[in-house]
Write a protein that holds these residues in place. Structure first.
Motif, PDB file in Angstrom:
ATOM      1  N   THR A 244       0.926  -0.795   0.184  1.00 46.66           N
ATOM      2  CA  THR A 244       0.296  -0.012  -0.232  1.00 46.66           C
ATOM      3  C   THR A 244       0.805   1.138   0.086  1.00 46.66           C
ATOM      4  OG1 THR A 244      -0.922  -1.214   1.394  1.00 46.66           O
ATOM      5  CG2 THR A 244      -2.913   0.587   0.711  1.00 46.66           C
ATOM      6  N   GLY A 245       1.746   1.349  -0.324  1.00 51.11           N
ATOM      7  CA  GLY A 245       2.656   2.057  -0.625  1.00 51.11           C
ATOM      8  C   GLY A 245       2.516   3.296  -1.916  1.00 51.11           C
ATOM      9  N   ALA A 246       2.608   2.637  -2.793  1.00 45.51           N
ATOM     10  CA  ALA A 246       2.719   3.409  -4.050  1.00 45.51           C
ATOM     11  C   ALA A 246       2.640   4.746  -4.086  1.00 45.51           C
ATOM     12  CB  ALA A 246       1.933   2.731  -5.300  1.00 45.51           C
ATOM     13  N   GLY A 247       3.044   5.683  -4.527  1.00 46.66           N
ATOM     14  CA  GLY A 247       2.572   6.998  -4.678  1.00 46.66           C
ATOM     15  C   GLY A 247       3.320   7.942  -3.809  1.00 46.66           C
ATOM     16  N   GLU A 248       4.119   6.843  -3.143  1.00 45.58           N
ATOM     17  CA  GLU A 248       5.006   7.834  -2.561  1.00 45.58           C
ATOM     18  C   GLU A 248       5.687   9.114  -3.612  1.00 45.58           C
ATOM     19  OE1 GLU A 248       6.851  10.002   0.286  1.00 45.58           O
ATOM     20  OE2 GLU A 248       6.069   7.599   0.992  1.00 45.58           O
ATOM     21  N   PHE A 249       4.840   9.951  -3.665  1.00 48.20           N
ATOM     22  CA  PHE A 249       5.431  10.911  -5.219  1.00 48.20           C
ATOM     23  C   PHE A 249       6.467  11.511  -4.840  1.00 48.20           C
ATOM     24  CE2 PHE A 249       4.662  14.449  -7.800  1.00 48.20           C
ATOM     25  CZ  PHE A 249       5.463  13.737  -9.042  1.00 48.20           C
ATOM     26  N   GLY A 250       6.389  12.050  -3.708  1.00 47.71           N
ATOM     27  CA  GLY A 250       7.324  13.503  -3.180  1.00 47.71           C
ATOM     28  C   GLY A 250       8.392  12.834  -2.204  1.00 47.71           C
ATOM     29  N   HIS A 251       8.310  12.196  -2.276  1.00 49.76           N
ATOM     30  CA  HIS A 251      10.728  11.872  -1.821  1.00 49.76           C
ATOM     31  C   HIS A 251      10.709  11.302  -2.978  1.00 49.76           C
ATOM     32  CE1 HIS A 251       9.574  14.185   1.858  1.00 49.76           C
ATOM     33  NE2 HIS A 251       8.472  13.235   2.370  1.00 49.76           N
ATOM     34  N   GLN A 252      10.397  11.871  -4.195  1.00 47.00           N
ATOM     35  CA  GLN A 252      11.362  11.380  -5.000  1.00 47.00           C
ATOM     36  C   GLN A 252      12.665  12.456  -5.378  1.00 47.00           C
ATOM     37  OE1 GLN A 252       9.979  11.859  -9.641  1.00 47.00           O
ATOM     38  NE2 GLN A 252       8.538  12.117  -8.272  1.00 47.00           N
ATOM     39  N   THR A 253      13.260  11.935  -5.445  1.00 45.83           N
ATOM     40  CA  THR A 253      14.800  12.680  -5.676  1.00 45.83           C
ATOM     41  C   THR A 253      14.777  13.155  -6.870  1.00 45.83           C
ATOM     42  OG1 THR A 253      16.340  11.284  -5.256  1.00 45.83           O
ATOM     43  CG2 THR A 253      17.266  13.550  -6.250  1.00 45.83           C
ATOM     44  N   LEU A 254      14.641  14.729  -7.470  1.00 45.20           N
ATOM     45  CA  LEU A 254      14.670  16.530  -8.214  1.00 45.20           C
ATOM     46  C   LEU A 254      15.668  16.342  -8.292  1.00 45.20           C
ATOM     47  CD1 LEU A 254      12.495  15.736 -10.851  1.00 45.20           C
ATOM     48  CD2 LEU A 254      11.521  17.830  -9.675  1.00 45.20           C
ATOM     49  N   GLN A 255      16.623  17.038  -7.786  1.00 46.76           N
ATOM     50  CA  GLN A 255      17.837  17.773  -7.767  1.00 46.76           C
ATOM     51  C   GLN A 255      19.340  17.078  -7.384  1.00 46.76           C
ATOM     52  OE1 GLN A 255      17.198  21.684  -7.637  1.00 46.76           O
ATOM     53  NE2 GLN A 255      18.948  21.186  -8.742  1.00 46.76           N
ATOM     54  N   LEU A 256      19.481  15.894  -7.473  1.00 41.98           N
ATOM     55  CA  LEU A 256      20.505  15.476  -6.686  1.00 41.98           C
ATOM     56  C   LEU A 256      21.531  16.264  -6.510  1.00 41.98           C
ATOM     57  CD1 LEU A 256      21.912  12.332  -9.538  1.00 41.98           C
ATOM     58  CD2 LEU A 256      21.170  12.466  -7.213  1.00 41.98           C
ATOM     59  N   ASP A 257      21.645  15.333  -4.830  1.00 45.53           N
ATOM     60  CA  ASP A 257      22.657  16.298  -4.133  1.00 45.53           C
ATOM     61  C   ASP A 257      22.094  17.777  -4.102  1.00 45.53           C
ATOM     62  OD1 ASP A 257      24.288  14.418  -3.380  1.00 45.53           O
ATOM     63  OD2 ASP A 257      25.388  15.188  -5.828  1.00 45.53           O
ATOM     64  N   GLY A 258      20.453  17.980  -3.677  1.00 44.04           N
ATOM     65  CA  GLY A 258      20.044  19.005  -3.727  1.00 44.04           C
ATOM     66  C   GLY A 258      19.572  19.607  -2.374  1.00 44.04           C
ATOM     67  N   PRO A 259      18.819  20.724  -2.042  1.00 40.64           N
ATOM     68  CA  PRO A 259      18.368  21.618  -0.533  1.00 40.64           C
ATOM     69  C   PRO A 259      18.114  20.423  -0.011  1.00 40.64           C
ATOM     70  CG  PRO A 259      16.880  22.605  -2.062  1.00 40.64           C
ATOM     71  CD  PRO A 259      18.374  21.501  -2.656  1.00 40.64           C
ATOM     72  N   PRO A 260      18.327  19.973   1.436  1.00 44.64           N
ATOM     73  CA  PRO A 260      17.615  19.182   2.173  1.00 44.64           C
ATOM     74  C   PRO A 260      16.351  18.643   2.449  1.00 44.64           C
ATOM     75  CG  PRO A 260      18.618  20.388   3.779  1.00 44.64           C
ATOM     76  CD  PRO A 260      19.367  20.595   1.865  1.00 44.64           C
ATOM     77  N   CYS A 261      15.801  17.666   2.680  1.00 41.11           N
ATOM     78  CA  CYS A 261      14.140  17.468   2.694  1.00 41.11           C
ATOM     79  C   CYS A 261      13.967  16.726   4.645  1.00 41.11           C
ATOM     80  CB  CYS A 261      13.558  16.959   1.928  1.00 41.11           C
ATOM     81  SG  CYS A 261      12.146  16.516   2.270  1.00 41.11           S
ATOM     82  N   GLY A 262      12.806  16.998   4.980  1.00 44.01           N
ATOM     83  CA  GLY A 262      12.903  16.822   6.343  1.00 44.01           C
ATOM     84  C   GLY A 262      12.558  14.851   6.742  1.00 44.01           C
ATOM     85  N   CYS A 263      12.806  14.202   5.187  1.00 43.53           N
ATOM     86  CA  CYS A 263      12.967  13.577   5.240  1.00 43.53           C
ATOM     87  C   CYS A 263      14.198  12.910   5.628  1.00 43.53           C
ATOM     88  CB  CYS A 263      11.964  12.383   4.351  1.00 43.53           C
ATOM     89  SG  CYS A 263      13.451  12.787   2.882  1.00 43.53           S
ATOM     90  N   GLY A 264      14.958  13.389   5.630  1.00 42.62           N
ATOM     91  CA  GLY A 264      16.531  13.021   5.682  1.00 42.62           C
ATOM     92  C   GLY A 264      17.238  12.991   4.826  1.00 42.62           C
ATOM     93  N   GLY A 265      16.185  13.334   3.500  1.00 42.63           N
ATOM     94  CA  GLY A 265      16.743  13.515   2.121  1.00 42.63           C
ATOM     95  C   GLY A 265      17.646  14.202   1.685  1.00 42.63           C
ATOM     96  N   ARG A 266      18.144  14.487   0.499  1.00 40.91           N
ATOM     97  CA  ARG A 266      17.749  15.568  -0.414  1.00 40.91           C
ATOM     98  C   ARG A 266      17.606  16.492  -1.897  1.00 40.91           C
ATOM     99  NH1 ARG A 266      24.368  17.082   0.495  1.00 40.91           N
ATOM    100  NH2 ARG A 266      23.420  19.181  -0.368  1.00 40.91           N
TER     101      ARG A 266
END
Lengths: 403, 403
Positions: A244-266
């Motif tokens: 049931t996890g499909a649709g995790e659209f918001g935390h796809q990387t769109l800018q490699l090494d971009g600004p940090p996100c609240g999820c811990g990614g960038r």
DNA sequence: GCACTTCGGCAACAGCGTTGCTTAAGTGGT
DNA sequence: ACCACTTAAGCAACGCTGTTGCCGAAGTGC
């Protein structure tokens, strides 16, 4: 047939009957008030007219369908028009958002007949939230007294966090860790005394939109509110993924090494998009959203992109324009015949609550989606029940026996 | 049931029979040489043992299944083991790559029995390419003389460019504009005298891999060769999208306003990945690929990522390690129970040719995928055929009547 | 007013999986 | 060696599905 009996796969005569009945019911639903004739049903389903006659006779006997006038003659006996009987059953849809609870009562056709909205603190103790939800269910039913003697088939509940649609257990509603592992479905079912289905908010909205379309149209619903998520309809059915996890659209990387996100990614699209929106640069937010949408369109080859959610609702035109521009530019580059259309769904968050109600109704129309039944039982395996009729009240099919 | 009769949807008794037979046949195929008992088939399908007995009896009569020994007793009569008869039919798979043509002859179980590889200039005139392809088909058949009297069900052809899987017409094979609008399927069918199915190379490979798995496993196959593409298996079936364009993985934006790509866009994952690989920075190429894979995993909630293609084959470990790292880091951030496994498929490009052959075989096992039939005819609508048997040689089901 | 066209139900039917029962083919105790 | 028991698988009858053939119903058009 379709995905409804997907787990085991074996099909017997009751399953066949159920499948065809659902199919006809779905066509009746899509036809709406205008109705549809028996022969048209036969054409669309590929069944013989005689089979359609039998099936519709059963549906009429159950009170789910009715004759409603006739078409103009084309030189012979005019076709009789059949219609779905919308008040043969109802369903409740709940949208548990972070700060608000919406409840809606819809009929079989999906038309809302009552709506309620209350403030809600999703961070409050479960007991409290459940009470508010159960209350909302009762009040929305009371708001439509005409439906008092009609069967309500169940409650669909939509909420933001990741969850397990099959078991109805929440995982970790983003920002509200107290819900970790909470069995919402069973708890709400006990409180309301009705069957409950839970799903992600974006999935519910996408399902609601899918039911407005004809089968076979693939699209993505992008929901931009306090977060950014997507609901995917592929092959005409809701795609939930294995967990049931499909649709995790918001935390796809769109800018490699971009600004940090609240999820811990960038460089997550959500961070980029919301940051732009926060500083008032709607055009940039739309451009970022468009880049993500274009990725999706290319990856899944879908037919349509639909935007929604509060943030989008605040400036619909700008978002549609921005997203459309990116997609059209890409289509031009690739020499595609026509770019994928981008539209917006009105009403802010309302589609979520209505879609939640459809979580309950969709199985009636054979539109359950890939996740399959929420109840772990197998539906039409081993018919069982030795003798005919007699024997108990729950003998009617579907639970919608509003004869 | 499954997606095979998806277009019209109505199901009648022949369709039911066909569906269940396909299901059983698929279980036999998956069971492989080890076989499977009738009772196990009954459990897996949800059908009664008696129904399975009847179905397997028909399959045995058609020569598609056979008894093969028995299991150990558990205190009663031991279970009889059934097996698929692999040489009841064959299929040819073609992989038309930019510089090379691979042909393979596989049996019903998917086992290759003959292989050929020839240089090929995909930029040459269609006539020439077709001649080479038709030659390869003949030679691969001749290489396996034992199969001379066995039916060959058709030819599956896989190639890089965008194309329309339903009509079998190519759109624009990247880098070879001469193929624009070429009706490859019909042309090749005329040359070989056999039914032909065409599809994208990545789709073919994904299908081949999907048939090795049990139904219901969702995965993405990422093919990194001269380009970067993906094949998606969702809900156990190949997802082609509306225009056979799904899997356009390489030109997703991974770096907003990044370096320009040959496609005209900027920051495409293919450009980033191949640039890194070209300068020998495999670790960076793998990291970029991993970011794209992680996007995919989140978006579709798939169960597995499989890497393949020539470039990957050159340094399998580095790619698997790099991609796995990105995915595992993200899983850790999200608190997922177990990260999605990342594996590599060996053999460079060979999986594409084998998968192409499966394009022909998959429908036998009810694994046709969402695209539906390639022949525009409806399969099991309106049974037709008034009387019983008699009447013509093509009366047998499936075209696989190797009685 | 009559021939023609078209819709839709009735009756008979073929064929699917299911149920009830019988036969086949093993194990294990005496 | 025999017999009771267990498990697998086929035979026969059955219920119910959609299909076919046919006929009455309900319009149009000359």
């Amino acid at each position: 047939m379709n995905r409804s009996s997907s787990r085991s796969g074996g099909a017997n005569l009751p399953a066949l009957r159920h499948h065809n009945a659902s199919l006809v019911l779905d066509l009746l639903r899509v036809a709406g008030e205008q109705g549809i004739s028996r022969l048209e049903l036969a054409e669309r389903t590929g069944l013989t007219p005689q089979a359609v006659s039998k099936i519709t006779a059963r549906l009429r006997a159950e009170g789910l369908a009715a004759e409603a006038g006739r078409r103009a003659s084309t030189g012979g006996k005019p076709r009789t028009v059949l219609r779905l009987v919308p008040d043969a059953g109802y369903a409740v849809g709940l949208h548990l958002d972070r700060d608000e609870l919406s409840a809606v009562l819809v009929d079989l056709a999906g038309t809302p007949v009552a709506t309620r909205t209350t403030p809600l603190d999703l961070g409050a103790p479960a007991r409290e939230v459940l009470t508010t939800a159960a209350h909302a269910v009762q009040r929305v039913r009371a708001d439509a007294p005409r439906t008092a003697d009609r069967p309500v088939l169940g409650v669909g509940a939509a909420l933001p966090g990741p969850l397990d649609h099959r078991s109805g257990v929440l995982h970790r509603v983003t920002g509200f860790p107290g819900w970790n592992g909470y069995p919402l479905r069973d708890a709400l079912a006990e409180r309301t005394g009705m069957p409950v289905v839970v799903d992600k908010d974006t999935n519910a909205a996408a399902l609601g939109l899918a039911l407005r379309e004809r089968t076979g149209v693939d699209f993505a619903y992008l929901h931009l509110g306090t977060g950014l998520g997507a609901g995917l309809v592929l092959g005409g059915a809701l795609h939930r993924g294995t967990r049931t996890g499909a649709g995790e659209f918001g935390h796809q990387t769109l800018q490699l090494d971009g600004p940090p996100c609240g999820c811990g990614g960038r460089g997550c699209i959500e961070a980029l998009c919301l940051a732009a929106a926060a500083r008032g640069d709607i055009a940039e937010a739309a451009r970022v959203l468009g880049a993500g949408a274009a990725n999706l369109v290319g990856l899944l080859d879908i037919d349509r992109v639909i935007l929604g959610g509060r943030t989008v609702a605040a400036d619909e035109d700008a978002y549609v324009r921005g997203v459309r521009e990116v997609i059209e530019e890409r289509a031009r580059r690739e020499g595609a015949a026509a770019p994928v259309p981008v539209t917006v769904v009105g009403g802010g968050d309302r589609p979520v609550a209505e879609g939640a109600a459809q979580l309950v109704l969709a199985p009636l129309f054979g539109r359950a989606g890939e996740g399959g039944d929420q109840e772990e039982s197998g539906r039409a395996e081993r018919t069982g029940r030795g003798r005919r009729g007699e024997e108990g009240p729950d003998d009617e099919r579907e639970g919608a026996g509003a004869g």
